[in-house]
Design a protein around this motif. Structure first.
Motif, short mmCIF file in Angstrom:
data_model
loop_
_atom_site.label_atom_id
_atom_site.label_comp_id
_atom_site.label_asym_id
_atom_site.label_seq_id
_atom_site.Cartn_x
_atom_site.Cartn_y
_atom_site.Cartn_z
N ILE A 32 1.21 -1.09 0.00
CA ILE A 32 -0.14 0.06 -0.22
C ILE A 32 1.70 1.07 0.53
CG2 ILE A 32 -1.58 1.38 0.81
CD1 ILE A 32 -2.19 -0.75 2.78
N ARG A 33 0.79 1.37 -0.89
CA ARG A 33 1.14 3.47 -1.27
C ARG A 33 0.19 4.40 -1.12
NH1 ARG A 33 4.32 5.71 -6.18
NH2 ARG A 33 4.86 8.13 -4.56
N ARG A 34 0.52 5.53 0.51
CA ARG A 34 -0.66 5.86 0.85
C ARG A 34 0.45 7.55 0.51
NH1 ARG A 34 -0.68 2.70 5.13
NH2 ARG A 34 -3.40 2.17 5.11
N ALA A 93 -4.86 10.53 3.39
CA ALA A 93 -4.54 10.47 2.77
C ALA A 93 -5.43 11.47 1.69
CB ALA A 93 -3.27 9.09 2.02
N HIS A 94 -4.03 11.47 0.44
CA HIS A 94 -5.29 12.12 -1.28
C HIS A 94 -5.86 11.16 -1.15
CE1 HIS A 94 -3.53 16.17 -0.58
NE2 HIS A 94 -4.85 16.26 -0.28
N ALA A 95 -4.47 10.10 -1.63
CA ALA A 95 -4.88 8.45 -2.26
C ALA A 95 -4.24 7.10 -1.25
CB ALA A 95 -3.81 8.86 -4.09
N ALA A 96 -4.59 6.27 -2.20
CA ALA A 96 -3.96 5.52 -1.57
C ALA A 96 -4.08 3.85 -2.98
CB ALA A 96 -4.55 4.05 -0.52
N VAL A 97 -2.50 3.45 -2.99
CA VAL A 97 -2.96 3.19 -3.96
C VAL A 97 -2.09 1.37 -3.84
CG1 VAL A 97 -1.41 2.17 -6.29
CG2 VAL A 97 -2.32 4.68 -5.95
N VAL A 98 -3.20 0.41 -3.98
CA VAL A 98 -2.85 -1.35 -3.77
C VAL A 98 -2.12 -2.19 -4.40
CG1 VAL A 98 -4.00 -3.14 -3.00
CG2 VAL A 98 -4.29 -0.89 -2.15
N GLN A 99 -0.67 -2.22 -4.18
CA GLN A 99 0.07 -3.23 -5.54
C GLN A 99 -1.34 -4.85 -6.00
OE1 GLN A 99 3.53 -4.10 -4.72
NE2 GLN A 99 3.41 -6.44 -5.58
N ALA A 100 -0.90 -4.95 -7.40
CA ALA A 100 -2.12 -5.68 -7.97
C ALA A 100 -1.80 -6.86 -7.24
CB ALA A 100 -1.44 -5.79 -9.05
N PRO A 137 3.60 8.01 5.04
CA PRO A 137 3.24 8.55 3.18
C PRO A 137 4.08 9.21 2.84
CG PRO A 137 2.19 10.39 5.48
CD PRO A 137 2.93 9.03 5.68
N ASP A 138 3.27 8.63 1.05
CA ASP A 138 5.03 8.97 0.41
C ASP A 138 4.21 10.48 -0.33
OD1 ASP A 138 5.25 5.81 -0.82
OD2 ASP A 138 6.49 7.06 0.48
N SER A 139 5.16 11.38 -0.99
CA SER A 139 4.37 13.00 -1.52
C SER A 139 4.83 12.84 -3.07
CB SER A 139 4.90 13.37 -0.81
OG SER A 139 4.03 13.54 0.70
N PHE A 140 3.70 13.30 -4.19
CA PHE A 140 4.52 13.38 -5.48
C PHE A 140 4.45 14.83 -5.77
CE2 PHE A 140 0.74 12.36 -7.63
CZ PHE A 140 0.44 11.44 -7.19
N ALA A 141 4.62 15.42 -7.12
CA ALA A 141 4.19 16.29 -7.23
C ALA A 141 2.95 16.38 -8.69
CB ALA A 141 5.37 17.49 -7.24
#
Length: 149
Positions: free
Chosen positions: A2-4, A17-24, A144-148
């Motif tokens: 999980i990457r938040r 968090a704005h988003a959470a991506v779950v690895q397939a 949480p990870d952040s990206f622009a």
């Protein structure tokens, strides 16, 4: 895994968090709304949204554990609070945040609503969680990870 993500170009969210991506390949549990009823079906905390929030979180934790997950594996939730007073919503949100739900910020929506399903019910929470494989902890980033964008 999980990457938040908290997006630095958006308003800093207060505890989510704005988003959470779950690895397939992860198993997910889509939980029904957790309600403030005890094991006998009696309403806990009539008129008290904070007491109801504590019962709702406890019930959600129990339901998650029954499917092999837990509050720490929640990636998304929706918190419903009867009423239009932002102070009531804030008090319920503090219970959710303090519960350990979704270790680190998870994606969440907090809503004031007109009514919920049970007489006297003031709080309900729905959630989606990762279900780790038996013997394996879920791979969750602790911060949480952040990206622009």
């Amino acid at each position: 895994m999980i990457r938040r993500t908290i997006v630095p170009t958006l308003f800093p969210p207060p505890g989510y968090a704005h988003a959470a991506v779950v690895q397939a390949g992860e198993r997910l549990a889509f939980m029904a709304g957790s309600v403030p009823l005890d094991a006998r079906g009696a309403l806990v905390g009539p008129g008290d949204p904070v007491a109801q929030a504590h019962q709702v979180v406890a019930n959600l934790d129990e339901a998650l554990r029954a499917v092999g997950s837990g509050l720490e594996h929640v990636v998304a939730s929706t918190v419903y609070v009867v009423g239009a007073d932002p102070a009531d919503l804030s008090r319920v949100w503090e219970v959710v945040r303090a519960s350990g739900l979704g270790r680190g910020p998870h994606t969440s929506t907090l809503l004031g609503v007109a009514c919920l399903g049970y007489t006297g019910q003031l709080v309900e929470v729905t959630a989606t969680a990762v279900v780790p494989r038996p013997g394996e902890p879920a791979s969750i980033t602790p911060e949480p990870d952040s990206f622009a964008v």
